[in-house]
Scaffold this active site. Structure first.
Site, PDB file in Angstrom:
ATOM      1  CE  LYS A   1      41.657  40.424  50.186  1.00 45.06           C
ATOM      2  NZ  LYS A   1      41.625  41.914  50.439  1.00 45.06           N
TER       3      LYS A   1
ATOM      4  CE  LYS B   1      36.305  40.252  46.728  1.00 42.90           C
ATOM      5  NZ  LYS B   1      36.672  41.810  47.072  1.00 42.90           N
TER       6      LYS B   1
ATOM      7  CE  LYS C   1      41.311  47.459  45.113  1.00 46.18           C
ATOM      8  NZ  LYS C   1      41.520  47.038  46.565  1.00 46.18           N
TER       9      LYS C   1
END
Ligand code: AQP
Length: 337
Positions: A114, A198, A201
């Site tokens: 991230k 993956k 959202k």
């Protein structure tokens, strides 16, 4: 001993099919198990680890709560609340952070994923995210944590933190060691555009995911355009080799239909992807459509959603406060009599 389940989702954006199949669908099943108490949180403090969104956070928090209920969680059976409405999460997070070695956090792959290329610009909150997640569960003496495969490493860290606290500070088994529950066929749903990434959202491309708010046309269009390869639908797991997109679509079908992957391949193996995609599209619309409609209804009554969140927050606080108080006593903090 009674099982106490704790899990949560971030109100970072619209929930996607991976959140549903990897976690939420399993949460609903657990709610009806005997001797099981379920606590499901909208982890809004975690959502801030990638930046504050004051204009949308409150509404996203309600929307995630609405998705939980629309998917089948019953606020009479399960506690459904917003993390920031129980101050003890942040307090315990600080205390646990002070016994967590940096070396443990350096190993966390989610931070690496991230933070992106420029790690110096990532927030300290993103770095210590797994400590707050440990506090979320330990604060309730949670015993089981139903999550998708991507969160397994964080649950392992939470166990290490609990062991360290029990052995070195409490000198007794104060925190139970939570176990990850990774259930079902779709423990890691992948992007519709790239079978090696993956489904997420907050991924840039909306075409990479099915949102829980997508209507039938959007679902059909995304599945039609989902990446596949030049081959036909695999007939067995050996044929998944080097074909992550094919594996992903079969996995999604299996999880939605409550079938095994092999049962899906027995039905569709050897067929063209176009036919399989039509069937997958119909199935997705049939399974997700009622959840989406119910979510819309719930979002139409914000006062009722707020009432549910407020009531659950009181119930969560009533469990968390005494455990925080005991933790503070163990750590030697002064508190008023
Ligand atoms: N693709 C996935 N497949 C299976 N499970 C998944 N989960 C998330 N994506 C998949 C599971 O959903 C739960 C809630 O996740 P989260 O909101 O805490 O954050 P996340 O894991 O980082 O999910 P996203 O969608 O990728 O969110 P963003 O983009 O905001 O970071 C977890 O149990 C997770 O395992």
């Amino acid at each position: 001993m009674k099982k106490r389940i704790f899990s949560g989702m971030q109100p970072t954006n619209r929930l996607q099919l991976g959140n549903y199949l990897g976690a939420l669908k399993n949460w609903v099943k657990l709610q009806d198990e005997p001797d099981t108490e379920c606590i499901y949180c909208v982890v809004d403090l975690h959502a801030n680890t990638t930046g504050y969104t004051p204009d949308t956070l409150k509404q996203s928090t309600r929307e995630v709560a609405a998705a939980y209920i629309a998917a089948g969680l019953d606020p009479k059976k399960s506690i459904i609340f917003a993390q920031s409405s129980v101050p003890a999460h942040a307090q315990l997070g600080w205390m646990l952070g002070c016994i967590t070695p940096l070396g443990w956090l350096n190993r966390m792959t989610q931070f690496k994923d991230k933070a992106g290329k420029d790690k110096e610009k990532a927030s300290a909150g993103l770095y210590t995210y797994p400590v707050l997640m440990a506090a979320d569960v330990l604060l309730y003496h949670g015993t089981h944590v139903p999550v998708g495969d991507d969160q397994k490493q964080h649950v392992e860290l939470m166990r290490d933190i609990a062991i360290s606290f029990n052995q070195h500070i409490a000198k007794r088994d104060f925190f139970p060691l939570p176990e990850p529950l990774i259930m079902g066929e779709a423990t890691r749903v992948m992007s519709l555009r790239d079978g090696t990434a993956k489904m997420s959202k907050s991924a840039e491309s909306d075409m990479s995911r099915i949102n829980l708010t997508d209507d039938a046309d959007a679902i059909a269009n995304k599945i039609k355009k989902a990446k596949t390869d030049a081959g036909v639908v695999p007939a067995n797991e050996a044929e998944f080799e080097g074909r992550p997109e094919a594996r992903n679509l079969i996995t999604i079908y299996a999880a939605l239909a409550d079938m095994s992957k092999q049962q899906v391949m027995n039905e569709f193996g050897g067929q063209q992807f176009s036919a399989f995609k039509n069937a997958l599209s119909d199935l997705t619309v049939a399974k997700m459509g009622p959840i989406t409609s119910r979510m819309r209804e719930l979002m139409g009554d914000v006062a009722e959603l707020d009432r549910i969140l407020a009531d659950s927050s009181d119930r969560a606080n009533a469990i968390a406060e005494p455990i925080l108080k005991q933790t503070k006593d163990i750590l030697g903090f002064w508190s008023p009599r």
